[in-house]
Motif scaffolding. Structure first.
Motif, PDB file in Angstrom:
ATOM      1  N   THR A 152       0.855  -1.189   0.000  1.00 13.39           N
ATOM      2  CA  THR A 152       0.000   0.000   0.000  1.00 13.39           C
ATOM      3  C   THR A 152       0.887   1.233   0.000  1.00 13.39           C
ATOM      4  N   SER A 153       0.888   1.965  -1.091  1.00 14.42           N
ATOM      5  CA  SER A 153       1.678   3.191  -1.178  1.00 14.42           C
ATOM      6  C   SER A 153       0.885   4.346  -0.576  1.00 14.42           C
ATOM      7  N   GLU A 155       0.121   6.921  -2.178  1.00 15.93           N
ATOM      8  CA  GLU A 155      -0.853   7.253  -3.220  1.00 15.93           C
ATOM      9  C   GLU A 155      -2.106   6.397  -3.066  1.00 15.93           C
ATOM     10  N   ASP A 156      -1.910   5.118  -2.720  1.00 13.57           N
ATOM     11  CA  ASP A 156      -3.055   4.238  -2.470  1.00 13.57           C
ATOM     12  C   ASP A 156      -3.883   4.755  -1.298  1.00 13.57           C
ATOM     13  N   ARG A 159      -5.951   7.580  -2.351  1.00 14.53           N
ATOM     14  CA  ARG A 159      -7.037   7.106  -3.220  1.00 14.53           C
ATOM     15  C   ARG A 159      -8.135   6.443  -2.398  1.00 14.53           C
ATOM     16  N   ARG A 179     -10.798  -3.298   3.105  1.00 15.19           N
ATOM     17  CA  ARG A 179      -9.381  -2.965   2.920  1.00 15.19           C
ATOM     18  C   ARG A 179      -8.530  -3.566   4.031  1.00 15.19           C
ATOM     19  N   ARG A 184      -4.348  -4.129   3.546  1.00 15.82           N
ATOM     20  CA  ARG A 184      -3.893  -2.903   2.887  1.00 15.82           C
ATOM     21  C   ARG A 184      -3.765  -1.721   3.840  1.00 15.82           C
TER      22      ARG A 184
END
Length: 242
Positions: A152-153, A155-156, A159, A179, A184
C-alpha cells in the motif's frame, strides 16, 4: 606603456572597482560557521550539501505539505499546528513532531502534541501523543503494524480516502473493513495510555487490530486482565478477586 603594464593596471582598476561595490553595498561573504544568541525565523530548512531537505522546522503559517521521493504535496489541513518534519535520504517523510494549543472565547480548548516515526515510504509505525480539551486530557504510546509501501503506497492511501468520501457512513465502514481484510491498512497492535475515566490501560491486539488482551487499572485502583475473542467478547478475567 608596455602591454604587461597595461594589463596589470587594468586588473588593479577592476579590483578596486569591485572592492568599492562590495563596500558600498554592504555585501560580504557569509561565514560557514556562525554563532548567535538568538534568531527569529518563520521556518528553517536543514539541507544536505546538495540542497536536499532533511529536516524542516516551521511555524503554522509556513508548515510544509507531505513529501514523497523528494516531491512536496500540498496539505492545507496541516496549517493548524507548528513543529518539524523529518525526511530521509530519498526525500520521503520519515516522521515528525507537531503541536498546537488554543482556547476559544467560549472556553473550548483544542490542544495536542504528537511525535511520530514512520515506516519507510509509509505512515507512522510509532506515535507518542497527548491531547486535551476543556473536559479531559489523555496521553498514549501507539505501536502500529504498517504494510510495506509495495503493498500500500501513500498514493493508495490517498485514493482510498477519496473513494471512501463518496460513500455513505455504513458503506464507508464496509469499505474500510474490506481494505483491512486485504491487509492494505495500518493496524494498531499496542496501545498504552490513560483512559477517559482516568484509568490506565495496556491494549494488546492481533494482526487485524482487534484487542485480545487488556491490562487495566481503574482510577480507584482496581486492577484486572481481560482476555477477549476476535469479536471483542471477554472470555476470561483475572483480578485480585479471582
Amino acid at each position: 606603456m608596455s602591454k604587461t603594464s597595461t594589463f596589470l593596471a587594468g586588473c588593479t582598476t577592476t579590483l578596486a572597482a569591485l572592492t568599492a561595490v562590495f563596500v558600498l553595498s554592504g555585501a560580504k561573504i557569509s561565514p560557514k560557521n556562525a554563532q548567535f544568541d538568538e534568531i527569529t525565523v518563520g521556518r528553517i530548512n536543514v539541507v544536505e550539501p546538495d540542497g536536499s531537505k532533511r529536516l524542516i522546522i516551521s511555524n503554522r503559517a509556513q508548515f510544509p505539505g507531505d513529501f514523497e521521493q523528494g516531491k512536496e504535496n500540498p496539505r492545507p489541513d496541516r496549517r493548524s499546528f507548528a513543529g518539524m518534519i523529518f525526511l530521509d535520504e530519498e526525500g520521503n517523510e520519515n516522521g515528525g513532531f507537531i503541536q498546537n494549543g488554543s482556547q476559544t472565547p467560549d472556553g473550548k480548548i483544542r490542544a495536542g502534541l504528537s511525535l511520530t516515526f514512520d515506516r519507510y515510504r509509509q505512515d507512522q509505525a510509532l506515535q507518542l501523543v497527548h491531547n486535551s480539551d476543556e473536559n479531559r486530557a489523555f496521553s498514549s504510546i501507539q505501536i502500529n503494524d504498517v504494510p510495506s509501501y509495495k503493498v500500500t503506497s501513500m498514493e493508495d492511501v490517498n485514493r482510498f480516502k477519496q473513494e471512501a468520501e463518496k460513500l455513505s457512513r455504513d458503506e464507508q465502514n464496509a469499505y474500510w473493513a474490506r481494505r483491512s481484510e486485504e491487509g492494505r491498512l495500518p493496524e494498531n497492535r499496542i496501545n498504552l495510555g490513560t483512559t477517559a475515566d482516568k484509568g490506565s490501560a495496556l491494549s494488546l491486539k492481533d494482526e487485524k487490530g482487534r484487542t485480545r488482551m487488556l491490562l487495566l487499572v481503574t482510577a480507584a485502583g482496581k486492577a484486572e486482565i481481560r482476555m477477549m475473542d476476535e469479536k471483542g467478547q471477554v472470555i476470561k478475567t483475572v483480578s485480585a478477586e479471582n
